[in-house]
Design an enzyme around this catalytic site. Sequence first.
Site, short mmCIF file in Angstrom:
data_model
loop_
_atom_site.label_atom_id
_atom_site.label_comp_id
_atom_site.label_asym_id
_atom_site.label_seq_id
_atom_site.Cartn_x
_atom_site.Cartn_y
_atom_site.Cartn_z
CB ILE A 134 -55.98 11.92 5.24
CG1 ILE A 134 -56.03 11.86 6.77
CG2 ILE A 134 -55.10 13.04 4.75
CD1 ILE A 134 -54.67 11.63 7.42
N GLY B 156 -62.05 6.64 9.36
CA GLY B 156 -61.67 5.50 10.19
C GLY B 156 -62.90 4.82 10.75
N GLY C 72 -64.74 7.71 12.87
CA GLY C 72 -65.03 9.05 12.37
C GLY C 72 -64.00 9.51 11.36
CG ASP D 64 -60.94 -3.32 14.48
OD1 ASP D 64 -61.21 -4.32 13.77
OD2 ASP D 64 -61.30 -2.17 14.18
#
Length: 297
Positions: free
Chosen positions: A10, A13, A16, A128
């Site tokens: 999907i 990121g 990975g 982040d």
Amino acid sequence: MEDYIKIEKIGEGTYGVVYKGRHRTTGQIVAMKKIRLESEEEGVPSTAIREISLLKELRHPNIVSLQDVLMQDSRLYLIFEFLSMDLKKYLDSIPPGQFMDSSLVKSYLYQILQGIVFCHSRRVLHRDLKPQNLLIDDKGTIKLADFGLARAFGIPIRVYTHEVVTLWYRSPEVLLGSARYSTPVDIWSIGTIFAELATKKPLFHGDSEIDQLFRIFRALGTPNNEVWPEVESLQDYKNTFPKWKPGSLASHVKNLDENGLDLLSKMLVYDPAKRISGKMALKHPYFDDLDNQIKKM
């Protein structure tokens, strides 16, 4: 890993590939993050596994829950609850000329702050935050994803697909190389996301660290020791920086009312010690007319 079936890839990121998966016995749909680490040969550092195990205890309605940590072929898989939409995709889906409803902006911001306050109270930073790791469901709930991964794995300069990790939401103390930073870094990121919720555009979209800093300086003025004690002694501060005068936030963020702009300005204070905390932000008058259902979550 035999408990889970991969359904489809999907996304990609920071660390990975992310797969949609299903638990074999319960049928529960999950997000499976395969963590690809820089030093593949050495396997997963034990510090990372310790850090990640602690994250399983972060249970809150506005935090994407980490349900399992699995190893397969010296690869680490993190199993998270599944949400199909992230905030960036949602903002991109709003037609040109239209904006997010102001009550939804307020609700999302309140929920993001609730999630961050919960984590900060447990001494976990995100470091982040960006629209891509804020996930939403169809009931109006928003959840913070990837909490604590930065500390466990570090923030790479590039995603493993060589896409550069975005600097747009990074706080000035991090950009200026401060060795000591704390919870205010997340508040800065949330401030920039707040502006983007209102306008659909990133507030400061630099394409390098110096460009990022200069975009911030042009909007808020170049900081000095008067407004931010000791900023001039930070590692990457240069006396040769152009001296911009502070501008008005209102000219950059046109869709916020007076209370919204006031809260935003308190989240984007240069001096981390003077930046509003998550707890204080939740008490700001901007949220006075927020639906009580959301406040009780």
